[in-house]
Design an enzyme around this catalytic site. Structure first.
Site, PDB file in Angstrom:
ATOM      1  CE  LYS A   1       0.652   1.998   3.387  1.00  0.00           C
ATOM      2  NZ  LYS A   1       1.894   2.540   4.046  1.00  0.00           N
TER       3      LYS A   1
ATOM      4  CE1 TYR B   1      -1.839   0.240   7.632  1.00  0.00           C
ATOM      5  CE2 TYR B   1      -0.550   2.213   7.216  1.00  0.00           C
ATOM      6  CZ  TYR B   1      -0.648   0.840   7.266  1.00  0.00           C
ATOM      7  OH  TYR B   1       0.432   0.055   6.943  1.00  0.00           O
TER       8      TYR B   1
END
Ligand code: NAD
Length: 367
Positions: free
Chosen positions: A133, A218
């Site tokens: 990510k 996140y």
């Protein structure tokens, strides 16, 4: 006390009488013929090392190859992980991995802006791809990666390790069972103080942005799995206190808000200038859930209005890689998706957050 050792002992005892169950509720080792996912790691930096160490405990995944531009790192990793010469590549020759039957998948763990081209090259070489990510630096490039993997007939998974974390999964299970009533509010706090300004994270051409790309993601992703829906609008405001350190295109602090189809709202903070920010809070009309810490390497701790969450403490990357072997070989469906499409949704939200910061407008989302 919940320790990793206790957990392993607990699992070993259980395994003596039951098939090993992973946190998706599916058997980890279904039978002795289950294939082991044989992985080459691309990018031997700090997170690559963490994944390699965690993979030592995997039951279904094994580190068997490396791709690196630094010959001394290759020598070190070959010795440390017993990797044969034939499975070592550099950035010039890794397309030849195509003819190496010893490797099933490549895990791309390089700076964000490089993921796009590297993932597409791996896909064209016919190997499954796991990508860190953020999957890319915007949704358009992310979609190209999804399309390339589809065209090549390989799977594209993203390193969303929290999607396999037991405290997180228990909250999702409870929410789905109605334990908190109707979800109304989510707060996500994601941040740390960025120390080293010389690293790639502080170079927009390699990072694609600042805190939002690295840590704010996140809260973006967490809001979706905690509420259980995809947002339909976003607003965002940027604060920059140190414009010398955080030059153009490198966001320091962004607050953002999102609205969800069921009526829930989210309020989140992404920052490179404050510590102690790793907390998720979900409020419903009949209860609440909290993860604090929520996305660090652990131990993750959770509680709800019913009390503390008693779930195993695991090494995130170990359970992630075992679960990914099941997704790749057995088409297992994780509770929360970890495929390229999932990552494109996060990138669309991040694109909209940046647009909202620039324009001050509420941006509609169509995920
Ligand atoms: P790092 O700087 O420690 O490692 C990056 C690696 O990429 C290094 O080995 C470096 O040599 C290599 N590299 C290849 N080409 C490069 C280039 N042109 N410029 C600079 N480095 C180059 O970074 P990291 O912390 O390991 O992060 C790598 C990726 O992993 C990022 O996408 C990051 O977001 C992700 N990450 C994910 C987690 C997680 O918990 N899922 C945690 C940390 C990092």
């Amino acid at each position: 006390m919940k320790t990793r050792r206790n957990f392993i002992q607990q699992v070993s005892l259980t395994a003596a009488c039951l098939p090993l169950i992973n946190f998706m509720g599916t058997p980890l080792i279904k039978n002795h013929n289950d294939k082991i996912l044989r992985v080459a790691i691309m990018g031997l930096g700090s997170y690559g090392k963490r994944v390699a160490e965690a993979m030592k405990d995997c039951k279904r995944a094994k580190l068997v190859g490396v791709i690196s531009g630094t010959p001394s790192k290759i020598i070190d990793w070959k010795n440390r992980y017993n990797i044969p010469d034939k499975n070592c590549y550099n950035y010039e020759n890794f397309d030849t991995i195509k003819s190496n039957p010893d490797i099933n998948a490549v895990y791309v763990i390089t700076p964000n802006a490089l993921h796009h081209d590297e993932v597409i090259r791996v896909a064209k070489a016919g190997k499954h791809v796991i990508c860190e990510k953020p999957m890319s630096i915007n949704a358009k490039l992310g979609q190209e990666m999804v399309d390339a993997c589809k065209a090549a007939g390989v799977k594209l998974l993203v390193g969303y390790r929290m999607h396999f974390e037991p405290h997180t999964l228990e909250i999702i299970r409870m929410r789905n069972a109605g334990a908190f009533g109707k979800a109304l509010f989510f707060q996500g706090l994601s941040g740390f103080i960025m120390g080293d300004s010389n690293q790639w994270r502080m170079k927009k051409e390699l990072s694609g942005g600042g805190a939002m790309m690295d840590i704010g993601i996140y809260s973006v992703n967490g809001s979706r799995y905690m509420i259980g829906e995809d947002p339909v609008w976003v607003t965002a405001q940027e604060t920059k206190n140190n414009s010398q350190k955080f030059t153009d295109g490198l966001d320091e602090t962004i607050q953002f808000q999102m609205g969800f189809p069921g009526g829930a709202v989210a309020s989140c903070l992404s920052t490179y200038s404050m510590d102690n920010l790793d907390r998720f809070f979900l409020d419903g009309d009949n209860g609440f859930a909290e993860l604090n810490p929520s996305t660090g390497y652990g131990p993750i701790e959770g509680k709800t209005n019913k009390g503390p969450i008693d779930a195993p403490v695991v090494t995130h990357q170990t359970v992630q890689m075992d679960a990914m072997a099941g997704i790749i070989f057995n088409n297992d469906k994780p509770v929360v998706a970890v495929n390229g499409e999932e990552a494109v949704k996060d990138l669309k939200i991040i694109d909209a957050i940046y647009e909202a910061c620039k324009t001050g407008k509420k941006i509609d989302l169509n995920l």
